[in-house]
Write an enzyme that holds these catalytic residues in place. Structure first.
Site, PDB file in Angstrom:
ATOM      1  N   CYS A  87     -16.270  63.553  14.766  1.00 52.03           N
ATOM      2  CA  CYS A  87     -16.032  62.139  15.066  1.00 52.03           C
ATOM      3  C   CYS A  87     -17.334  61.347  14.985  1.00 52.03           C
ATOM      4  CB  CYS A  87     -15.399  62.025  16.452  1.00 52.03           C
ATOM      5  SG  CYS A  87     -15.328  60.347  17.114  1.00 52.03           S
ATOM      6  N   CYS A  90     -18.381  59.434  18.111  1.00 59.15           N
ATOM      7  CA  CYS A  90     -18.802  60.393  19.148  1.00 59.15           C
ATOM      8  C   CYS A  90     -20.258  60.798  18.929  1.00 59.15           C
ATOM      9  CB  CYS A  90     -17.918  61.639  19.114  1.00 59.15           C
ATOM     10  SG  CYS A  90     -16.168  61.354  19.419  1.00 59.15           S
TER      11      CYS A  90
END
Length: 294
Positions: A87, A90
């Site tokens: 991600c 993230c």
């Protein structure tokens, strides 16, 4: 936060403003309230849940095989971060979380739970390369479900020193948002006023049954009793989009879902009846609606 510790993307943000850019379905979920009352012109308010729910407990082993639980962090503020190595948002927030953990080590416990789409060995290698200084473990499905599911990554729950979830953030956020919340909970001076909100599903989807409005749903054709009946039906009817949530939960969780919006609209139209379409007073469809407390 020192400018040298900020990630490149932070230059694109204005102070205190959240940028929602998560992996997967995104939702702007901002709800906060508690503690100090200071107000600075132009500062975004700090918002916490009023009467917050207890954080679901868990007992896991971290990537080093050491026991990990919320109870271990009792008395500290906890930032419970659901994330994944694949991600982008993230990964972008990790340097700032590392800095935050370093500067507030005695008051803050960041716990990162990697979703099981990741391989544990892959996560372990990533943690070593990234210099992560906070606890990391894999997130079992049961823990994800206990927190209401994770529709987008990263998703972070802010837990106060009493073990209650006072906030939830989805997507990539300005890390000063977390620091301001932390300071507010610790009684430290903060820029911006403190506000409180009722959790009607913004933090825990189970609380969608408390909601009196749903995103995108027009209840204006309904009487008060009919609206109560419509909301009950939407909280009891599953959505057909594959999310495994009720219509009400899906509307809160994914405001862009056309399936839940269409089904919720059908519920309103069915309960309002043909009289409402002619501009007449909405008809009460049945005895259950006339007596919403039954």
């Amino acid at each position: 936060m020192n400018s040298s510790a900020k990630s490149p993307w932070l230059a694109l943000l204005f102070g205190g403003v959240c940028l929602v850019a998560g992996c997967g379905r995104t939702q702007s979920a901002h709800a906060d309230a508690k503690f100090a009352k200071q107000e600075v012109q132009g500062a975004e308010p700090i918002r916490f849940v009023k009467n917050p729910d207890a954080a679901p407990g868990f007992r896991l082993n971290d990537l080093d095989g050491k026991p990990l639980s919320l109870a271990d962090a009792k008395g500290k503020v906890v930032l419970l971060n659901f994330w994944a190595t694949w991600c982008g948002p993230c990964r972008a927030e990790i340097p700032d979380l590392v800095d935050l953990q370093k500067r507030y080590a005695d008051k803050l416990e960041i716990i990162a739970l990697a979703t099981e789409e990741d391989d544990a060995d892959q996560v372990r290698r990533f943690v070593l390369r990234s210099g992560i200084n906070y606890r990391v473990a894999m997130a079992p499905d049961g823990v994800v479900r206990a927190y209401g599911g994770v529709a987008a990554l990263p998703t972070s729950f802010v837990i106060d020193g009493q073990g209650r979830v006072v906030q939830k953030h989805i997507g990539l956020n300005d890390p000063t948002l977390y620091e301001r919340e932390l300071k507010a909970m610790l009684g430290m001076p903060v820029d911006g006023k403190i506000e409180y909100f009722e959790d009607n599903g913004q933090v825990f989807l189970k609380n969608a049954e408390r909601a009196t409005e749903l995103p995108g749903v027009d209840f204006s054709t309904l009487s008060a009793a009919q609206k109560t009946a419509a909301l009950r039906q939407m909280n009891a009817t599953p959505c057909d989009c594959g999310c495994t949530l009720t219509l009400a939960q899906c509307r809160i969780n994914d405001t862009a879902c056309r399936v839940s919006l269409a089904l919720a609209t059908q519920v309103v139209e069915k309960i309002s009846g043909p009289a409402a379409k002619k501009g007449s007073k909405p008809a009460v469809p049945d005895a259950a609606v006339q007596n919403p407390q039954n």
